[in-house]
Design an enzyme around this catalytic site. Structure first.
Site, PDB file in Angstrom:
ATOM      1  CG  ASP A 260      -2.214   0.842   0.913  1.00 22.16           C
ATOM      2  OD1 ASP A 260      -2.162   1.711   0.012  1.00 22.16           O
ATOM      3  OD2 ASP A 260      -3.224   0.665   1.600  1.00 22.16           O
TER       4      ASP A 260
HETATM    5  C1  NOJ Z   1      -4.107   3.873   0.233  1.00 22.41           C
HETATM    6  C2  NOJ Z   1      -5.302   2.992   0.441  1.00 22.41           C
HETATM    7  O1  NOJ Z   1      -5.156   2.280   1.640  1.00 22.41           O
HETATM    8  C3  NOJ Z   1      -5.550   2.031  -0.693  1.00 22.41           C
HETATM    9  O2  NOJ Z   1      -6.786   1.394  -0.488  1.00 22.41           O
HETATM   10  C4  NOJ Z   1      -5.486   2.713  -2.023  1.00 22.41           C
HETATM   11  O3  NOJ Z   1      -5.783   1.819  -3.060  1.00 22.41           O
HETATM   12  C5  NOJ Z   1      -4.093   3.307  -2.178  1.00 22.41           C
HETATM   13  N1  NOJ Z   1      -3.866   4.279  -1.133  1.00 22.41           N
HETATM   14  C6  NOJ Z   1      -3.862   3.955  -3.535  1.00 22.41           C
HETATM   15  O4  NOJ Z   1      -4.549   5.134  -3.623  1.00 22.41           O
END
Ligand code: NOJ
Length: 741
Positions: free
Chosen positions: A267
């Protein structure tokens, strides 16, 4: 491209080019005419040189055919091997057409509806140039304090999570990824993110492996079995180790046990964050931990960019791992057909004709209506009778901001408001007052300042509040019925939106209290991204229609529903708590040794609130009245692999036609480990004509009785079981049967 060619390409790549494929950055850099200033600005923090930028393998959240093509062109014209970029996005509840937020979609209990919404959003985003979508989010969610429950498709139930995960992955990916309308699905967030302590985002997760396998793993497993091309790791630690560097999780469970062959992405900045977790001592160790665990792509940190090369030079094994990761990335690019056509399905002309087209908007409205949950309807106050004078009151009556916090790409110009829709349907009789703001400015400031936005000061806010209430009362006095549209601010749910108070905002409660004094029927349309604490206001309301954040066609869908042109059929996928102190509350919990049957003292209960949830899992009313009787099992002993057929009689005792979600739950009464009081095992969404009687059948078999025991075996045990059938998880008919084998 043939696999052989991919291998040749891999062999031709320098180590820098390989590592580049494993890095994801924001795509804006390639859109700027002034790359120099971008390099000293936004990307400075990532310590990426211009050279490294033209090695990166993927970009984040760039969509729109023209933009995608421009980025791809700029990138390719500066890159030696001309390996196309992958475009990955968060199309969480639709692209230009915003569908209801995922928790709402789940409340449809209709896989066909979810499939159709996913296919439309996949088609819209594919022709807008997206290659990969960071969806579905299938984290089991039991705690309403956690802001991300709004993204959870299956809510608190593992079976729903499993079924919906499969539905969505298949709808995104289709049979062939390179086809128009298909994009790769990245299931997230592995693992156990929904179990963050106290519902505080990014917080610790600690649970037994048995608990993990029983409740949290099934939805991820189902997405993998459905062929999801990618997995995103979660921000949290899982039993002491950040998921992103958790070797057991990634290698043993995901790769070996579940046989996942696709790409694993961290993430946002999560590899670097393993330092803050207190797991990796420094950046170099963070890189080593992540590559050893098996993370193929580093999203938005500079850890791989700045440390992976040295690690490769010092250890051949790490270079072997890099090769494998790059091969996976090139393979996905190839499956998407990007080597033949680097723009993928991006197409400005189709984008103009297809995106937000009338047929899909009409479909969207129908699908949206399936996600509404009627929580209360005293004296059949709903549907509204058109000849009654209706006062429309509340900050969500004349508001297009009903698409939820992840709908950053949606086109709001097509959003209607409830006010517009009522004017269209019932004309001049419409009485309207805003009544209050969604939140007091002080509260908005708290939210927005975390986004770096400037604070706003409102002069004489409390005086203005009083005046708004007075106007609302004046309007309400002229009406027979008060229709209130209230709820959370859209930035109160979603990522980093955990809350310790999940009631409606104070100013909205004050409005309800004042209007209640008029003793007129009051109906609440509730906009929110999580189960809300309703106990202090529920008694003052005659009806409550839960509409979540319903998206582009929400206002029309709501108006038709209120006027009885449609009939609600949604059922909750998360229990609503009595109050926030009861969180987490979920239906499939264990018994204690002292269950709360009656008013004894030394039993497991709260002194001040009931033990049961406020509205249970599976709950939702209809304009129909469904009566369940005659639960019948064709036998009461299941020998080994036999099937028992369960039948229940359901009568629609009303003049309305509508759908009912018939739910079947099972309890294993005694086990080598204790089993929950009830677990959803099957459901059917059935259509009933007015006064129709139907006999609904379910087959149950031994597989449905299996669970993870203490030796971590997935087995069914002989003995007695209870079986429940009903329209929610509490109001059920029950029977018993026995398993012997
Ligand atoms: C953080 C989030 O936790 C995740 O769900 C998301 O897809 C990513 N950022 C990318 O934006």
């Amino acid at each position: 491209m043939k696999h052989k060619k991919i291998i040749e390409l891999l062999n031709e790549m320098t180590i820098e080019e390989k590592i580049g494929q494993m890095i994801q950055i924001t795509g804006d850099i390639f859109l700027s005419d002034d790359t120099k200033s971008m390099l000293t600005g936004p990307l400075k923090d990532l310590h990426l040189s211009k050279e490294k930028i033209y090695h990166v393998g993927s970009v984040l959240n760039i969509v729109g055919a023209e933009r995608v093509k421009k980025v791809q062109d700029t990138y390719l014209s500066n890159s030696r091997l001309k390996i196309p970029l992958l475009f990955m996005d968060d199309i969480i509840n639709g692209y230009k057409i915003a569908f209801p937020i995922p928790i709402a979609q789940g409340c449809s209990w209709n896989t066909q509806a979810i499939k159709e919404m996913t296919e439309i959003s996949s088609m819209e985003s594919s022709i807008a140039g997206a290659n990969v979508n960071f969806s579905p989010m299938v984290d089991l969610s039991r705690d309403a304090r956690w802001g991300r429950v709004m993204e959870s498709i299956g809510g608190e139930d593992p079976l729903l999570g499993e079924i919906y995960a499969k539905t969505m992955v298949k709808a995104y990916q289709g049979k062939k990824l390179s086809e128009i309308g298909k994009i790769a699905s990245c299931v997230k967030h592995i693992a156990g993110y929904g179990a963050v302590e106290a519902g505080r985002d990014y917080n610790t997760v600690d649970m037994s492996e048995r608990e993990f396998r029983q409740y949290y793993l099934p939805a991820y497993k189902s997405a993998i079995e459905a062929g999801a091309e990618m997995i995103m790791t979660s921000f949290n630690i899982l039993n002491g180790i950040p998921s992103t560097v958790n070797k057991w999780l990634i290698q043993e469970v995901i790769r070996k046990e579940l046989g996942f062959k696709g790409i694993i992405i961290s993430d946002y900045n999560a590899i670097e964050e393993t330092i803050a977790h207190g797991y990796s001592e420094n950046e170099r160790e963070a890189a080593r931990n992540a590559i050893n665990a098996g993370v193929d792509i580093d999203m938005m940190s500079s850890i791989y960019a700045n440390h992976l090369k040295d690690l490769c030079l010092e250890n051949q094994e790490i270079e072997n791992k890099v090769n494998k990761s790059v091969l996976r990335i090139l393979t996905l690019k190839n499956k998407l057909g990007l080597f033949e056509n680097p723009y993928g399905n991006a197409n400005e002309i189709k984008e103009k004709t297809y995106v937000m087209n009338a047929t899909n908007l009409e479909k969207a409205k129908k699908l949206t209506q399936e996600t509404f949950v009627l929580l209360k309807n005293n004296n059949h106050v709903l549907p509204l009778q058109k000849n009654r004078k209706i006062a429309l009151i509340g900050p969500y009556i004349d508001n297009i901001g009903i698409t939820g916090s992840w709908s950053m790409f949606s086109d709001r110009t097509k959003n209607d408001t409830i006010l517009d829709m009522f004017k269209e349907k019932i004309g001049i009789q419409v009485l309207y007052a805003k009544g209050c703001e969604i939140l007091r400015q002080e509260e908005i400031n708290k939210i927005l300042s975390a986004d770096g936005l400037p604070m706003v000061h409102v002069e004489n806010e409390s005086q203005k509040e009083k005046e708004m209430i007075i106007s609302a009362i004046q309007v309400a006095k002229k009406a027979d019925v008060i229709l209130l549209a209230l709820g959370e601010h859209y930035r109160q749910s979603g990522e980093a939106c955990s809350r310790s108070n999940i009631a409606l905002p104070e100013n909205q409660i004050e409005l309800i209290n004042e209007l209640y004094k008029l003793s007129k029927p009051m109906i609440l349309i509730l906009f929110n991204g999580r189960p809300i604490e309703l106990s202090s206001i529920e008694k003052k309301l005659d009806a409550i229609l839960e509409v979540w954040f319903p998206g582009t066609t929400g206002a029309k869908a709501i108006t038709e529903m209120l006027l009885g042109e449609e009939n609600p059929s949604g059922k909750l996928t998360m229990s609503f708590p009595q109050n926030v102190g009861q969180c987490p509350v979920y239906y499939n919990h264990y018994n204690t040794g002292r269950p709360h049957h009656n008013n004894l003292r030394y039993v497991s209960r709260y002194q001040d609130i009931p033990t049961e949830s406020f509205y249970p899992f599976g709950y939702g009313l209809s304009y129909c009245n469904f009566k369940y009787t005659e639960l019948y099992l064709n036998k009461h002993i299941m020998n080994g692999n036999e099937t028992i057929t369960v039948t229940v009689k359901i009568e629609n005792q009303s003049d309305y036609a509508g759908y009912e979600v018939v739910q079947l739950y099972i309890q294993d009464l005694y086990g080598s480990v204790v089993r929950p009081v009830k677990e959803l095992k099957a459901f059917k969404k059935e259509y009933f004509r007015p006064h129709e009687i139907k006999y609904i059948h379910f087959d149950i078999d031994m597989h449905m009785l299996k669970f993870w025991n203490n030796k971590l075996e997935f087995i069914a045990e002989n003995g007695e079981f209870k079986l429940f059938v009903g329209g929610d998880s509490e109001k059920v008919l029950e029977e018993k049967f026995e398993l012997t084998y």
